[in-house]
Design a protein around this motif. Structure first.
Motif, PDB file in Angstrom:
ATOM      1  N   LEU A 401      47.499  27.451  66.119  1.00 31.96           N
ATOM      2  CA  LEU A 401      48.808  27.053  65.609  1.00 31.96           C
ATOM      3  C   LEU A 401      48.878  25.543  65.404  1.00 31.96           C
ATOM      4  N   MET A 402      48.437  24.782  66.394  1.00 31.96           N
ATOM      5  CA  MET A 402      48.503  23.325  66.301  1.00 31.96           C
ATOM      6  C   MET A 402      47.531  22.786  65.263  1.00 31.96           C
ATOM      7  N   GLN A 403      46.298  23.268  65.285  1.00 34.62           N
ATOM      8  CA  GLN A 403      45.254  22.780  64.393  1.00 34.62           C
ATOM      9  C   GLN A 403      45.588  23.048  62.930  1.00 34.62           C
ATOM     10  N   ILE A 404      45.951  24.276  62.603  1.00 34.43           N
ATOM     11  CA  ILE A 404      46.184  24.644  61.204  1.00 34.43           C
ATOM     12  C   ILE A 404      47.496  24.055  60.705  1.00 34.43           C
ATOM     13  N   SER A 405      48.506  23.963  61.547  1.00 36.82           N
ATOM     14  CA  SER A 405      49.766  23.342  61.137  1.00 36.82           C
ATOM     15  C   SER A 405      49.532  21.907  60.688  1.00 36.82           C
ATOM     16  N   GLN A 406      48.713  21.176  61.430  1.00 36.22           N
ATOM     17  CA  GLN A 406      48.404  19.801  61.044  1.00 36.22           C
ATOM     18  C   GLN A 406      47.624  19.751  59.735  1.00 36.22           C
ATOM     19  N   ALA A 407      46.694  20.679  59.567  1.00 35.56           N
ATOM     20  CA  ALA A 407      45.894  20.708  58.338  1.00 35.56           C
ATOM     21  C   ALA A 407      46.764  21.034  57.123  1.00 35.56           C
ATOM     22  N   LEU A 408      47.679  21.982  57.282  1.00 41.48           N
ATOM     23  CA  LEU A 408      48.588  22.328  56.184  1.00 41.48           C
ATOM     24  C   LEU A 408      49.512  21.155  55.850  1.00 41.48           C
ATOM     25  N   GLU A 409      49.921  20.428  56.870  1.00 44.05           N
ATOM     26  CA  GLU A 409      50.770  19.261  56.653  1.00 44.05           C
ATOM     27  C   GLU A 409      50.016  18.184  55.887  1.00 44.05           C
ATOM     28  N   ARG A 410      48.750  17.952  56.254  1.00 46.99           N
ATOM     29  CA  ARG A 410      47.942  16.962  55.526  1.00 46.99           C
ATOM     30  C   ARG A 410      47.780  17.348  54.059  1.00 46.99           C
ATOM     31  N   ALA A 411      47.672  18.655  53.828  1.00 51.64           N
ATOM     32  CA  ALA A 411      47.462  19.146  52.465  1.00 51.64           C
ATOM     33  C   ALA A 411      48.755  19.199  51.662  1.00 51.64           C
ATOM     34  N   GLY A 412      49.884  18.955  52.317  1.00 48.91           N
ATOM     35  CA  GLY A 412      51.154  19.053  51.628  1.00 48.91           C
ATOM     36  C   GLY A 412      51.523  20.471  51.248  1.00 48.91           C
ATOM     37  N   ARG A 413      51.005  21.432  52.022  1.00 47.16           N
ATOM     38  CA  ARG A 413      51.263  22.844  51.739  1.00 47.16           C
ATOM     39  C   ARG A 413      51.794  23.539  52.984  1.00 47.16           C
ATOM     40  N   PRO A 414      52.905  23.070  53.529  1.00 52.33           N
ATOM     41  CA  PRO A 414      53.416  23.700  54.758  1.00 52.33           C
ATOM     42  C   PRO A 414      53.827  25.143  54.509  1.00 52.33           C
ATOM     43  N   VAL A 415      53.438  26.012  55.431  1.00 52.91           N
ATOM     44  CA  VAL A 415      53.797  27.427  55.403  1.00 52.91           C
ATOM     45  C   VAL A 415      54.376  27.766  56.769  1.00 52.91           C
ATOM     46  N   PRO A 416      55.480  28.498  56.865  1.00 50.24           N
ATOM     47  CA  PRO A 416      55.961  28.916  58.183  1.00 50.24           C
ATOM     48  C   PRO A 416      54.836  29.620  58.957  1.00 50.24           C
ATOM     49  N   PHE A 417      54.579  29.134  60.159  1.00 48.93           N
ATOM     50  CA  PHE A 417      53.413  29.584  60.926  1.00 48.93           C
ATOM     51  C   PHE A 417      53.879  29.965  62.321  1.00 48.93           C
ATOM     52  N   VAL A 418      53.723  31.222  62.689  1.00 53.70           N
ATOM     53  CA  VAL A 418      54.232  31.698  63.971  1.00 53.70           C
ATOM     54  C   VAL A 418      53.218  32.603  64.668  1.00 53.70           C
ATOM     55  N   HIS A 419      53.461  32.823  65.942  1.00 56.59           N
ATOM     56  CA  HIS A 419      52.638  33.723  66.750  1.00 56.59           C
ATOM     57  C   HIS A 419      53.014  35.172  66.437  1.00 56.59           C
ATOM     58  N   THR A 420      52.058  36.068  66.619  1.00 57.08           N
ATOM     59  CA  THR A 420      52.297  37.500  66.409  1.00 57.08           C
ATOM     60  C   THR A 420      53.518  37.984  67.195  1.00 57.08           C
ATOM     61  N   ALA A 421      53.659  37.513  68.431  1.00 59.16           N
ATOM     62  CA  ALA A 421      54.788  37.940  69.264  1.00 59.16           C
ATOM     63  C   ALA A 421      56.115  37.546  68.643  1.00 59.16           C
ATOM     64  N   VAL A 422      56.172  36.387  68.007  1.00 49.96           N
ATOM     65  CA  VAL A 422      57.418  35.905  67.402  1.00 49.96           C
ATOM     66  C   VAL A 422      57.821  36.786  66.222  1.00 49.96           C
ATOM     67  N   VAL A 423      56.840  37.204  65.415  1.00 51.64           N
ATOM     68  CA  VAL A 423      57.128  38.089  64.281  1.00 51.64           C
ATOM     69  C   VAL A 423      57.645  39.435  64.774  1.00 51.64           C
TER      70      VAL A 423
END
Length: 434
Positions: A401-423
């Protein structure tokens, strides 16, 4: 003559080493080989170095660098047609390295900081308040813009940028009663980083389990499971954490232990090997390991009883991408269960991420110890996720969650990202996510 690389305490097993036939099926799934194309940074190359150590070769800086560079993602274990237990070999090798290798002062200081902080929830809790204040006031953002921390240490800069946005601290009660008929009594690991930085995930996990008829016991005195320690070769430390956790859940008297963090789950299922030489805990560790299940495993075993609702505001269909955490997909071989649960949500369509078997670069504390390759892998993962066009991204591991969220932010392509339990929690409660 120089001392052999390995001592007599649990060196890499020669029998396990001989299982490798150098076929090369592991190469295309190995993140570091895909980055550098270097044979010694592939699983079979690292196995060759292990074999040299077993045969008496001295421990060299080059050996240690190649073993350190491995993410421990275990994609090679899934790909190997010969059944090579690279996970066991790497664990044995890293324990030897931590006992015998001389690290630089900078590396020692960084590892001391990491392992005196992350495995201790109370210390993370003390850090949480000032960090949340710095985020809310904008001070953290200003510090990042100056680049001062990066100039001092790339590794410390990564640590501060990985921190997720923090809200009020969410906690799980020690006992959550089942909703309706009780179908099982389960223990729940609350974790370390998960407990203090992703408390909402733990709360959602307990609610989902309760909705599916589980009485949930989350012992307040539980500590770290030892995953970070074990994966980096700190064997004694990992064993101490494991013994304490076994004691805690034995006292709780639960039938199963549910885990919502992939790295923690894989280590807890492996206590049977970690404590195999401990006369007091060997049998207890085997029983404990057999009781451990990922959240998705236990939910599929029980079968759904709680109703599911769409997770969009207007009930429309949504395309969801599920990211396989390496220690769930490769180490635990849990692949179909999360997808089965997500497909049970009305209106959800799952799209697969290209090169899904390649690690995102998180790998426990790898992205702190080796920020450059971790960043490159994170950026590759973000690009592959963006190519799916998914509106929602789901995974089962806080590090991812932390690693990919930062990568998506760097790419300017934020996507809502949640844990399976949250969904699942949102679907059961009728609360929309997108």
């Amino acid at each position: 003559m120089a001392e052999p690389a390995f001592d007599a305490h649990r060196p890499p097993s020669a029998e396990l080493l001989d299982d490798c036939v150098h076929c090369g099926f592991c190469l295309t799934t190995c993140p570091t080989y895909s980055l550098w194309g270097e044979e010694m940074d592939s699983p079979r190359g690292r196995i060759d170095l292990m074999r040299a150590g077993v045969e008496g070769a001295p421990l060299t800086t080059s050996m240690v660098q190649h073993w350190d560079a491995c993410l421990g993602c275990m994609a090679c274990v899934t790909a190997c047609p010969s059944g090579v237990q690279y996970d066991r070999l790497l664990e044995q090798t890293r324990a030897q390295v931590e006992r015998r290798a001389e690290r630089t002062p900078k590396d020692r200081a960084l590892r001391t900081l990491i392992f005196n902080l992350f495995p201790y929830p109370s210390r993370l809790r003390a850090l949480r308040g000032p960090l949340r204040l710095a985020q809310r006031t904008g001070a953290l953002g200003l510090v990042r813009k100056t680049g001062l921390v990066r100039m001092v240490s790339r590794e410390l800069d990564v640590m501060q940028t990985l921190a997720p946005p923090l809200g009020p601290r969410a906690t799980v009660p020690e006992r959550t009663p089942a909703v309706g008929e009780r179908r099982a009594v389960v223990g729940m690991l609350t974790g370390c980083v998960q407990r203090e930085f992703f408390g909402d995930v733990n709360v959602a996990t307990a609610r989902v389990l309760a909705a599916e008829g589980c009485e949930v016991v989350a012992p307040q005195r539980q500590g770290c499971c030892g995953a970070l320690s074990v994966h980096t070769g700190r064997e004694d430390e990992g064993q101490k954490f494991a013994r304490r956790l076994i004691d805690t859940f034995e006292e709780a008297g639960v039938e199963r232990i549910v885990v919502n963090s992939a790295g923690c789950g894989s280590t807890m299922k492996d206590y049977v090997h970690l404590l195999a030489d401990d006369p007091e805990y060997a049998e207890r560790a085997q029983v404990f390991s057999e009781r451990v299940a990922d959240l998705s495993e236990i939910l599929v075993e029980l079968g759904p009883v709680a109703p599911r609702h769409p997770v969009t505001t207007d009930g429309r269909d949504v395309v969801l991408a599920y990211h396989d955490a390496c220690h769930l997909r490769h180490a635990q071989q849990v692949v179909s269960q999360p997808r089965q649960l997500l497909r049970g949500i009305p209106g959800v369509t799952i799209t697969e991420i290209p090169d899904a078997e390649i690690c995102c670069g998180s790998a426990g504390v790898y992205n702190i110890l080796h920020p450059e390759p971790a960043t490159e892998l994170g950026d590759r993962k973000a690009a592959n996720i963006a190519s799916t066009g998914a509106e929602l991204l789901v995974t089962a591991n806080p590090g991812c969650l932390m690693q990919i969220s930062q990568a998506l932010e760097r790419a300017g392509r934020p996507v809502p990202f949640v844990h399976t339990a949250v969904v699942l929690d949102a679907s059961i409660s009728g609360r929309p996510l997108v």
